[in-house]
Design a protein around this motif. Structure first.
Motif, PDB file in Angstrom:
ATOM      1  N   GLY A 321       0.780  -1.221   0.000  1.00 63.47           N
ATOM      2  CA  GLY A 321       0.000   0.000   0.000  1.00 63.47           C
ATOM      3  C   GLY A 321       0.811   1.269   0.000  1.00 63.47           C
ATOM      4  O   GLY A 321       0.252   2.369   0.115  1.00 63.47           O
ATOM      5  N   THR A 322       2.134   1.157  -0.138  1.00 62.64           N
ATOM      6  CA  THR A 322       2.972   2.358  -0.251  1.00 62.64           C
ATOM      7  C   THR A 322       2.734   2.993  -1.607  1.00 62.64           C
ATOM      8  O   THR A 322       2.778   2.312  -2.638  1.00 62.64           O
ATOM      9  CB  THR A 322       4.456   1.997  -0.095  1.00 62.64           C
ATOM     10  OG1 THR A 322       4.650   1.386   1.184  1.00 62.64           O
ATOM     11  CG2 THR A 322       5.323   3.231  -0.206  1.00 62.64           C
ATOM     12  N   VAL A 323       2.473   4.294  -1.623  1.00 65.19           N
ATOM     13  CA  VAL A 323       2.147   5.007  -2.853  1.00 65.19           C
ATOM     14  C   VAL A 323       3.314   5.903  -3.230  1.00 65.19           C
ATOM     15  O   VAL A 323       3.698   6.803  -2.458  1.00 65.19           O
ATOM     16  CB  VAL A 323       0.859   5.836  -2.693  1.00 65.19           C
ATOM     17  CG1 VAL A 323       0.485   6.496  -4.021  1.00 65.19           C
ATOM     18  CG2 VAL A 323      -0.284   4.965  -2.190  1.00 65.19           C
ATOM     19  N   SER A 333      12.255   8.434  -8.928  1.00 67.53           N
ATOM     20  CA  SER A 333      11.355   8.790  -7.836  1.00 67.53           C
ATOM     21  C   SER A 333      11.115  10.291  -7.781  1.00 67.53           C
ATOM     22  O   SER A 333      12.041  11.094  -7.883  1.00 67.53           O
ATOM     23  CB  SER A 333      11.934   8.313  -6.505  1.00 67.53           C
ATOM     24  OG  SER A 333      11.116   8.728  -5.427  1.00 67.53           O
ATOM     25  N   ALA A 334       9.841  10.667  -7.620  1.00 70.25           N
ATOM     26  CA  ALA A 334       9.470  12.069  -7.437  1.00 70.25           C
ATOM     27  C   ALA A 334       8.779  12.282  -6.097  1.00 70.25           C
ATOM     28  O   ALA A 334       8.224  13.349  -5.852  1.00 70.25           O
ATOM     29  CB  ALA A 334       8.550  12.514  -8.576  1.00 70.25           C
ATOM     30  N   GLY A 335       8.820  11.273  -5.236  1.00 74.52           N
ATOM     31  CA  GLY A 335       8.234  11.433  -3.917  1.00 74.52           C
ATOM     32  C   GLY A 335       7.411  10.229  -3.506  1.00 74.52           C
ATOM     33  O   GLY A 335       7.220   9.275  -4.277  1.00 74.52           O
ATOM     34  N   SER A 340      -0.015   5.044   3.779  1.00 74.17           N
ATOM     35  CA  SER A 340      -0.172   3.864   2.932  1.00 74.17           C
ATOM     36  C   SER A 340      -1.598   3.339   3.052  1.00 74.17           C
ATOM     37  O   SER A 340      -2.346   3.706   3.960  1.00 74.17           O
ATOM     38  CB  SER A 340       0.828   2.776   3.337  1.00 74.17           C
ATOM     39  OG  SER A 340       0.612   2.373   4.678  1.00 74.17           O
ATOM     40  N   ALA A 341      -1.960   2.459   2.113  1.00 67.47           N
ATOM     41  CA  ALA A 341      -3.281   1.814   2.117  1.00 67.47           C
ATOM     42  C   ALA A 341      -3.038   0.330   1.891  1.00 67.47           C
ATOM     43  O   ALA A 341      -2.872  -0.115   0.755  1.00 67.47           O
ATOM     44  CB  ALA A 341      -4.174   2.401   1.035  1.00 67.47           C
ATOM     45  N   ALA A 346      -6.521  -0.355  -6.324  1.00 65.62           N
ATOM     46  CA  ALA A 346      -6.609   0.576  -7.452  1.00 65.62           C
ATOM     47  C   ALA A 346      -6.230   1.965  -6.988  1.00 65.62           C
ATOM     48  O   ALA A 346      -6.339   2.294  -5.805  1.00 65.62           O
ATOM     49  CB  ALA A 346      -8.023   0.582  -8.035  1.00 65.62           C
ATOM     50  N   THR A 347      -5.788   2.767  -7.949  1.00 70.31           N
ATOM     51  CA  THR A 347      -5.360   4.140  -7.672  1.00 70.31           C
ATOM     52  C   THR A 347      -6.038   5.074  -8.664  1.00 70.31           C
ATOM     53  O   THR A 347      -6.107   4.770  -9.856  1.00 70.31           O
ATOM     54  CB  THR A 347      -3.831   4.265  -7.797  1.00 70.31           C
ATOM     55  OG1 THR A 347      -3.213   3.320  -6.929  1.00 70.31           O
ATOM     56  CG2 THR A 347      -3.367   5.656  -7.433  1.00 70.31           C
ATOM     57  N   ALA A 348      -6.522   6.205  -8.176  1.00 69.92           N
ATOM     58  CA  ALA A 348      -7.145   7.207  -9.037  1.00 69.92           C
ATOM     59  C   ALA A 348      -6.525   8.566  -8.733  1.00 69.92           C
ATOM     60  O   ALA A 348      -6.365   8.939  -7.565  1.00 69.92           O
ATOM     61  CB  ALA A 348      -8.651   7.251  -8.816  1.00 69.92           C
TER      62      ALA A 348
END
Length: 562
Positions: A321-323, A333-335, A340-341, A346-348
């Motif tokens: 769940g790390t985004v 990497s940009a951050g 976390s989830a 799914a990610t929106a």
């Protein structure tokens, strides 16, 4: 050839009617043990008996109680290569024996597997372990042939099993054996093995050579080797479930390049790029497990292309769940988002820099990944209420709390948030109107994606959605009208992910199927490109340039169609 009244099939060779009838009775008996072991001395006809069962049990129209769903002749094979072969036959993306076992355990359909010649395998001990694990599943039957007196025969028959020793007289009709042998004077023959002298030589350090060679021989050689071969060995074994399929050498080179780590010989990417120049894709960049420059972002379970303040970036969630926010140009990497989830599905990404992650319990976790431009001065004073994006998120939160079914998929499309649920219903939520719903799938909705499709030169758009389900269909729906009656695509396996984009070439749809196949369909002219990374693709996204990004447990790859 007359049929055996006991089996209804043509008679087996060498008077083995009693043995054949016993095997079919084992298959039909719901209370029989999950494992059957056929033993006997060398030349006793074990392989011929299994060949008879496999030959008839794999024919179209075979009764379900006699059906053989997968088989692997084991001479020279390992547990890994056997898992690849069975995965292809069973429509499972199995890059390892563990993947195969997990996928079969999760699919409760009856599965019958036949494994001839275990005693001739490259790694019999690991195969014994795989056989016992498979046979422990109540919906699985495994039939294994192994020579009598071997340690593997002892290990397989130590627990509950149906054992048939072909050296025992009750498994042969002597009169029919004598008649058959009189009519067939040629010596016994089992399942054919490949003649080693027919295999063209290859160089394990040469990517062009291995891509053009027999892939199973290359796999065996890499498994036996203790050298890295400049990184080729690890890449080949990582993507072997794809590389061993029938395909042109250029496509094989593309898959191998996508699986190649950055710790190997720096000359290999250029060599593989050259070898893949006739492939349907080119690899823009790839990041695989173990890469350090830039670092591999971890297993990718969900993926979304950034918009608004996140334009030019990708948002990826891993198995924990790390985004992470990644640069779409390099995967650097940009951050990382602070919260976390766990069990991200799914990610929106919303247009104001907000990200919503759907967890395994159907709960949405929303947090700000980047700041959008805020009104200033008099505009800020006059506009002190929630923004349009905030209103949509509030509407989604209110709507989901009133639903009985668990949310299983989420995405955005224009000013809509799209939800899919466990009952197969898709919901389009926006501000100012009642949510629209459509029952599109039998069973769980596994993926949703949408785009704002231009319909006029004045900039008017309509929201167009594509949804995937556990029922193996992909469907299209515009919320302002009824869904299409026929699916856009359908296969005998679940859909893992979908992505859609409006590009200069028109509307493009990508589908990741649970058996490891990734498709890109140009919907305006029916062009189709495919890619198999070697394991399941869990996530897809299109970049602003129309490139396809594919996320798996082992790699993140950006592909551009040629």
């Amino acid at each position: 050839m007359t049929a055996d009244p006991a089996t209804g099939w043509p008679r087996p060779a060498s008077g083995r009617e009693p043995a054949a009838a016993a095997l079919l009775a084992w298959l039909a008996d719901p209370h029989a043990p999950g494992l059957a072991v056929v033993t006997g001395a060398e030349g006793s006809g074990k392989s011929r008996l299994l060949s008879w069962l496999i030959g008839h049990g794999t024919q179209p129209g075979t009764a379900e109680e006699r059906r053989v769903h997968g088989f692997v002749p084991l001479p020279g094979q390992t547990a890994t290569t056997a898992a690849w072969m069975l995965g292809e036959q069973l429509s499972i993306a199995a890059s390892s024996p563990g993947d195969l076992l997990a996928a079969i355990a999760a699919d409760r359909r009856r599965t019958v597997i036949a494994l001839p010649d275990l005693h001739s395998a490259e790694e019999p001990n690991s195969l014994v372990e795989l056989v016992l694990d498979l046979a422990s599943l109540e919906h699985v039957r495994v039939l294994v042939e192994v020579r009598s007196g071997t340690e593997w025969a002892q290990a397989l028959t130590a627990g509950p099993c149906a054992r048939m020793d072909l050296d025992e007289p009750q498994w042969t009709d002597e009169a029919r054996r004598e008649s058959w042998e009189a009519a067939h004077p040629v010596g016994p023959a089992g399942l054919a093995e490949q003649d080693p002298e027919s295999i063209e030589p290859f160089d394990l350090d040469d990517p062009v050579s291995v891509c053009a060679a027999d892939p199973w021989s290359v796999t065996t050689a890499y498994e036996r080797s203790e050298e890295s071969h400049g990184g080729l060995r690890a890449a080949w074994l990582r993507a072997g479930a794809s590389l061993t399929r029938e395909q042109p050498a250029a496509e094989r080179a593309l898959v191998l390049l996508a699986a190649l780590g950055d710790a190997g010989d720096p000359r290999l990417p250029a060599a593989l790029n050259s070898a893949a120049r006739e492939a349907s894709w080119t690899v823009v960049w790839h990041r695989v497990r173990g890469d350090v420059t830039p670092p591999w972002p971890g297993p990718v379970r969900s993926l979304a292309a950034g918009t608004g303040p996140l334009a030019g970036q990708l948002v990826a969630a891993d198995h924990q769940g790390t985004v992470r926010v990644l640069d779409a140009e390099s995967a650097g990497s940009a951050g990382r988002l602070p919260h976390s989830a766990h069990g991200a599905r799914a990610t929106a990404v919303h247009g104001d820099g907000t990200v919503s992650v759907l967890d395994e319990h159907g709960l949405l976790h929303t947090q700000r990944a980047a700041e959008s431009a805020q009104p200033k001065g008099l505009a800020a004073l006059l506009d002190d209420g929630p923004s349009g994006h905030e209103q949509v998120l509030e509407a989604v939160q209110d709507y989901t709390q009133r639903q009985q079914e668990t949310v299983t998929a989420v995405s955005t499309a224009g000013d809509h948030v799209i939800l899919g649920d466990a009952a197969g219903t898709v919901h389009a939520v926006t501000v100012g109107t009642e949510p629209r719903t459509a029952a599109l799938h039998r069973g769980q909705v596994t993926a949703v994606a949408g785009t704002a499709l231009p319909v006029s030169s004045e900039g008017d758009t309509v929201t167009l959605l594509y949804t995937g389900g556990a029922d193996g269909t992909v469907r299209a729906w515009a919320p302002h009208t009824d869904p299409m009656s026929e699916p856009v695509a359908a296969r005998d396996c679940a859909v893992n992910a979908v992505a859609v984009a409006t590009t200069e070439a028109g509307l493009v749809l990508a589908i990741a199927w649970a058996d490891g196949l990734v498709e890109q369909r140009a919907l305006d002219d029916d062009r189709l490109r495919t890619f198999r990374p070697g394991g399941q693709a869990h996530a897809l996204a299109f970049t602003a340039e129309g490139d396809l990004v594919v996320g798996t447990d082992e790699a993140l790859v950006r592909l551009r169609g040629r």
